[in-house]
Design an enzyme around this catalytic site. Structure first.
Site, PDB file in Angstrom:
ATOM      1  N   TYR A  72      17.911 -23.613 -50.585  1.00 38.87           N
ATOM      2  CA  TYR A  72      18.130 -24.173 -49.403  1.00 38.87           C
ATOM      3  C   TYR A  72      19.002 -25.380 -49.707  1.00 38.87           C
ATOM      4  O   TYR A  72      18.875 -26.173 -50.081  1.00 38.87           O
ATOM      5  CB  TYR A  72      16.742 -24.678 -48.629  1.00 38.87           C
ATOM      6  CG  TYR A  72      17.282 -25.049 -47.116  1.00 38.87           C
ATOM      7  CD1 TYR A  72      18.536 -24.921 -46.567  1.00 38.87           C
ATOM      8  CD2 TYR A  72      16.013 -25.605 -46.571  1.00 38.87           C
ATOM      9  CE1 TYR A  72      18.268 -25.562 -45.175  1.00 38.87           C
ATOM     10  CE2 TYR A  72      16.486 -25.948 -45.202  1.00 38.87           C
ATOM     11  CZ  TYR A  72      17.432 -26.061 -44.445  1.00 38.87           C
ATOM     12  OH  TYR A  72      17.671 -26.490 -43.257  1.00 38.87           O
ATOM     13  N   LYS A 102      20.003 -20.179 -48.725  1.00 41.22           N
ATOM     14  CA  LYS A 102      20.039 -20.306 -47.395  1.00 41.22           C
ATOM     15  C   LYS A 102      20.970 -21.332 -47.388  1.00 41.22           C
ATOM     16  O   LYS A 102      21.026 -22.621 -47.717  1.00 41.22           O
ATOM     17  CB  LYS A 102      18.915 -20.959 -46.730  1.00 41.22           C
ATOM     18  CG  LYS A 102      19.261 -21.682 -45.117  1.00 41.22           C
ATOM     19  CD  LYS A 102      17.578 -21.895 -44.774  1.00 41.22           C
ATOM     20  CE  LYS A 102      17.440 -22.654 -43.649  1.00 41.22           C
ATOM     21  NZ  LYS A 102      18.628 -23.086 -42.621  1.00 41.22           N
TER      22      LYS A 102
HETATM   23  O1  MN9 Z   1      19.573 -24.913 -41.043  1.00 41.29           O
HETATM   24  C1  MN9 Z   1      19.292 -25.853 -38.735  1.00 41.29           C
HETATM   25  N1  MN9 Z   1      19.714 -26.878 -39.151  1.00 41.29           N
HETATM   26  C2  MN9 Z   1      18.961 -28.079 -39.108  1.00 41.29           C
HETATM   27  C3  MN9 Z   1      19.293 -24.783 -39.941  1.00 41.29           C
HETATM   28  O2  MN9 Z   1      17.885 -27.948 -38.456  1.00 41.29           O
HETATM   29  C4  MN9 Z   1      19.212 -29.362 -39.397  1.00 41.29           C
HETATM   30  C5  MN9 Z   1      20.664 -25.063 -37.743  1.00 41.29           C
HETATM   31  O3  MN9 Z   1      19.875 -24.193 -37.236  1.00 41.29           O
HETATM   32  C6  MN9 Z   1      20.924 -26.261 -36.762  1.00 41.29           C
HETATM   33  O4  MN9 Z   1      19.855 -26.848 -36.018  1.00 41.29           O
HETATM   34  C7  MN9 Z   1      21.860 -25.580 -35.693  1.00 41.29           C
HETATM   35  C8  MN9 Z   1      22.264 -26.683 -34.640  1.00 41.29           C
HETATM   36  O5  MN9 Z   1      23.338 -27.467 -35.127  1.00 41.29           O
HETATM   37  O6  MN9 Z   1      22.999 -25.000 -36.154  1.00 41.29           O
END
Ligand code: MN9
Length: 311
Positions: free
Chosen positions: A141, A169
């Protein structure tokens, strides 16, 4: 319990499932199960547990394990489950990895060890030790914005040679780099694009799936986007993402996680609150949030998205 899915079957729209905390900030797995069933009925293709969105890093090991147990039990093999086991000490991550494997998760995933500035050697050792602690596939990740740890193409290529490391990811907006990772490592190395705002270019440039926060809130639009991309209907996918991004833009003003919880409440799902120091929205903020979403709906005449339809 045994894993039911192979890594190659883990694809599509995968919510980074929120974890539900009650007013006292305790876990509420009963409410979480309601959300899980709602999302499965909406058609999501899997779940990613206790990651950034799931606030895994804000829970102790016993709590993380009880989230995993509750969701694995409720899902009961309907869709694959990836468990984020990341922690800053290898031994902590191994404990969570072994547990995920024992209860029947399909894959594990981990951020690189963070906070201390570990050398690449140490980071590599972490992935080697955690990945070899179970037979499950491991998904690296990468989320440099949160961890401060950059993993370039060369690093990912090296890590991909560790047995059981089967994908990444990739939460960053550099889809040149993301596509090159696939190109260098190979078609079978799974890539999950992690920036919801960029899911169209992510999927167009080779991501097998998308894992993110907003698939908790308005998954239906992203599922259509995923299908459009499969059918090479790129224009349709782009038009839908613009709508989805209008929603994201409003949400981000109120904070990703508090807005997702407030939005789920509009739909009729009690998604509780975040753990402190995240702050819940006040009544006035919820009112403004609702109004902004309503204005968006009428200004663009949007229909077919539950979050907006219910307003
Ligand atoms: O990786 C999420 N990142 C965090 C997943 O939660 C820090 C994303 O889904 C973001 O929340 C999303 C909104 O900026 O892209």
């Amino acid at each position: 319990m045994m894993a039911k899915f192979n890594i190659g079957d883990i694809k599509g729209v995968i919510p980074a499932l929120i974890t539900i905390f009650d007013k006292e900030e305790n876990l509420d797995t009963d409410k979480l199960k309601i959300l899980v069933n709602y999302l499965i009925n909406q058609g999501v293709h899997g779940f990613y547990l206790t990651g950034s969105t799931g606030q895994g890093m804000m829970m102790d090991a016993a709590e993380r394990k009880s989230v995993v147990e509750a969701v694995v039990e409720e899902v009961d093999g309907r869709v694959p489950i990836i468990v984020h086991v990341g922690a800053i000490a290898t031994v902590q991550a191994i404990d969570l990895a072994k547990h995920a494997c024992e209860v029947g998760a399909d894959a594990i995933s981990s951020v690189p060890p963070f906070y201390y500035k570990f050398s690449f050697d140490e980071l590599y050792g972490y992935y080697e030790d955690v990945a070899s602690s179970t037979p499950l596939p491991m998904i690296i990740y990468s989320i440099p914005y949160n961890t401060g740890v950059e993993m370039g193409i060369d690093s990912v290529e090296q890590l991909s040679r560790i047995e059981n490391v089967k994908g990444i990811k990739y939460t960053s907006m550099d889809h040149y780099e993301m596509q090159r990772i696939k190109e260098h490592i190979g078609e079978d190395f799974m890539i999950y694009s992690g920036s919801d705002e960029m899911c169209v270019s992510g999927l167009m440039m080779g991501a097998d799936g998308i894992i993110g926060s907003f698939y908790n809130l308005d998954p239906e639009i992203y599922i259509e986007i995923y299908e459009d991309i499969q059918n090479k209907e790129y224009g349709k996918a782009r038009d839908k993402l613009i709508i989805a991004n209008d929603i994201i833009e409003v949400c981000l003003k109120y904070g990703v996680y508090p807005s997702i919880r407030a939005g789920l409440r509009f739909i009729g799902i009690d998604a509780g609150r975040d753990r402190s120091p995240f702050k819940p929205l006040g009544n006035m903020e919820v009112k403004n949030f609702r109004r902004e979403l309503k204005d968006l709906k009428s200004s663009k005449d949007i229909t077919g998205i539950r979050l907006l339809d219910v307003l």
